[in-house]
Design an enzyme around this catalytic site. Structure first.
Site, PDB file in Angstrom:
ATOM      1  N   LYS A   7       0.712  -1.223  -0.135  1.00 38.51           N
ATOM      2  CA  LYS A   7       0.218   0.067   0.431  1.00 38.51           C
ATOM      3  C   LYS A   7       1.004   1.051   0.058  1.00 38.51           C
ATOM      4  CE  LYS A   7      -4.383  -2.170   1.739  1.00 38.51           C
ATOM      5  NZ  LYS A   7      -3.359  -3.744   1.974  1.00 38.51           N
TER       6      LYS A   7
HETATM    7  C1  LIG Z   1      -4.429  -4.504   0.760  1.00 41.39           C
HETATM    8  C2  LIG Z   1      -3.421  -5.921   0.877  1.00 41.39           C
HETATM    9  C3  LIG Z   1      -3.856  -6.799  -0.326  1.00 41.39           C
HETATM   10  C4  LIG Z   1      -5.380  -6.802  -1.382  1.00 41.39           C
HETATM   11  O1  LIG Z   1      -5.041  -5.673  -1.416  1.00 41.39           O
HETATM   12  P1  LIG Z   1      -6.425  -5.208  -2.185  1.00 41.39           P
HETATM   13  O2  LIG Z   1      -6.400  -4.041  -3.137  1.00 41.39           O
HETATM   14  O3  LIG Z   1      -7.878  -4.963  -1.948  1.00 41.39           O
HETATM   15  O4  LIG Z   1      -7.013  -6.732  -3.616  1.00 41.39           O
HETATM   16  C5  LIG Z   1      -2.860  -8.018  -0.023  1.00 41.39           C
HETATM   17  N1  LIG Z   1      -2.547  -8.380   0.514  1.00 41.39           N
HETATM   18  C6  LIG Z   1      -2.036  -7.253   1.648  1.00 41.39           C
HETATM   19  C7  LIG Z   1      -0.691  -7.132   2.428  1.00 41.39           C
HETATM   20  C8  LIG Z   1      -2.314  -5.328   1.650  1.00 41.39           C
HETATM   21  O5  LIG Z   1      -2.046  -5.355   2.656  1.00 41.39           O
END
Ligand SMILES: *Cc1c(COP(=O)(O)O)cnc(C)c1O
Length: 466
Positions: free
Chosen positions: A112
């Site tokens: 993120k």
């Molecule tokens: C947010 C997240 C996901 C999922 O990603 P999306 O874009 O919501 O599908 C997968 N793995 C981790 C470690 C995350 O923080």
């Protein structure tokens, strides 16, 4: 570039407006009016570029009319200068067919950061010329909260209030939020569950007078700018494995469908993607929707991969918009049905159009643990539970041996040390950039799960009210 709502009623906006708005006023999500494309020559020309220069080339059409190349480059250089790896998102080879794309070298150890570091800078830049002070409000079960706080801490003209369920996030995740002591960061532990925290955030947005007074804004993955930043690493990885001359497949650990939708956009832009594998855990609504057309909510089961413990994936609406032939009124009707009945049948004909590109898999806890152990045995590497689900799905996809398969490694294993140790017997250590996390002072307030208490807290602390 102009942006249009998936429900067809909200006004079209430019890139700056769409970044600050988040959700569209008709309840839909913003998408570009058309998918821009890069020619094979343009994709070939990315091969020797740095991550920042790749980012400029890929994002340029989406910000056209708002940001000049030099501005976009400066923002990307600042955002990705904070990553601990010079390649920003390095590829690591596991065997002759499988690679990991490590997306966790940012400040808070999850993918993120790639989007939120840029979004924080975009907010600051767009607010600098406006007489507006923004109040960002969010609820988190872990990764989004720490990445958003890191991205917005100390930035001018914006406060961030992050609600987490008291005692229900891991200690690493909590400390990554609560040890940020910048005066514009406000951590709130809610006496309740994640769903309670999320319901409070929704209620604040629905309180129109309150939302207007404080200029509420959101940084969850419905924000278009976040998705846009994630398109970049699909191009960056694929050209290193031979694109556009060679087709590449990706496997994506999926929750809110943001990350994998960015891959879908890359394909629409002309990147030759052989397959996009939507990997889910036992919370498998997306796997059911894509494989059988049954898009129906169950209840969320807590797993060792909490960022995938989701029933309604907000970004799935963006894919449905394309599947409905970009008919906003038609999709609005379908989404209203879904909101009322918690289920929607996706006609087989709609899914068939993308059958070659989109695939899906559901990985249970044993499959996840096995993938973690196998990676230790075969490559002497620890991977996190989310990445393990992606890798298990990649190995099970049955792709021809000459197609390189890239699994998105979405979190550093040190973010989930207990689950990694349970599966492998090895405990991952914290990387140097977050050393000292357990010694730092924490600051947060604990509030009851009532709208009155939380709104009073926001009103007292937000600078916009002053
Ligand atoms: C947010 C997240 C996901 C999922 O990603 P999306 O874009 O919501 O599908 C997968 N793995 C981790 C470690 C995350 O923080």
């Amino acid at each position: 570039m102009r942006y249009t709502s998936t429900r067809g009623q909200a006004p079209t906006l430019d890139f700056e407006q769409v970044t600050l708005a988040g959700l569209a006023s008709d309840g839909g999500l913003y998408v570009p009016e058309r998918w821009p494309t890069l020619s094979a020559e343009e994709i070939e020309a990315l091969a020797g570029l740095s991550y920042v220069d790749t980012a400029v080339a890929v994002m340029r059409p989406f910000v056209a009319g708002t940001l000049e190349d030099a501005d976009l480059r400066a923002l990307c250089a600042a955002a990705y200068g904070r990553f601990s790896h010079a390649a920003v998102t390095p590829l690591v080879q596991l065997d002759h067919q499988h690679w990991l794309l490590e997306l966790f070298h940012g400040p808070t150890l999850a993918f993120k950061d790639v989007a939120l570091q840029l979004l924080g800078l975009l907010f600051e830049r767009f607010l600098s010329t406006r007489d507006t002070h923004l109040t960002v409000i969010g609820a988190t079960s872990g990764d989004t909260g720490s990445a958003a706080i890191d991205a917005l801490a100390g930035r001018a003209k914006v406060d961030i209030f992050m609600l987490h369920p008291h005692g229900r996030v891991s200690e690493v995740q909590r400390r990554q939020m609560t040890t940020v002591l910048a005066p514009n960061v406000h951590n709130v532990a809610i006496d309740g569950s994640f769903d309670d925290a999320q319901a409070l955030v929704k209620a604040m947005f629905n309180d129109a007078a309150f939302a207007r007074r404080h200029h509420l804004s959101a940084v969850n993955s419905i924000n278009w700018a976040r998705l846009m930043a994630q398109i970049v690493y699909y191009f960056y990885a694929a050209v290193r494995l031979g694109a556009p001359g060679r087709r590449v497949a990706f496997s994506v650990p999926t929750g809110n469908f943001g990350d994998v939708f960015a891959g879908y956009v890359a394909a629409k832009m002309g990147l030759p993607i052989e397959r996009l594998i939507v990997a889910t855990n036992v919370n498998d609504i997306l796997h059911r929707a894509l494989s059988t057309g049954d898009y129906s909510c169950g209840s969320v089961v807590a797993t060792a991969a909490p960022s995938m413990d989701i029933q309604v994936s907000s970004n799935f609406e963006r894919l449905l918009f394309d599947l409905h032939g970009r008919d906003g009124a038609g999709l609005a009707a379908a989404m209203h049905r879904f909101e009322a009945e918690r289920r929607l049948a996706i006609p087989a004909g709609m899914l068939a159009a993308n059958r070659g590109l989109l695939a899906s898999a559901r990985i249970d806890p044993d499959g996840m643990a096995l993938a973690m152990r196998r990676t230790v045995e075969e490559a002497d590497m620890l991977i996190d539970p989310h990445t393990a689900i992606g890798l298990a799905a990649a190995r099970g996809a049955g792709l021809p041996e000459d197609v390189p398969v890239v699994t998105l490694a979405t979190a550093h294993p040190a973010k989930f040390p207990d689950a990694v140790e349970r599966a492998t017997g090895r405990r991952p250590g914290l990387p140097r950039r977050v050393e000292g996390l357990f010694e730092r002072e924490e600051r947060y307030d604990t509030l009851p799960a009532t709208l009155q208490a939380v709104e009073a807290f926001v009103s007292e602390r937000a600078m916009a009210a002053a």
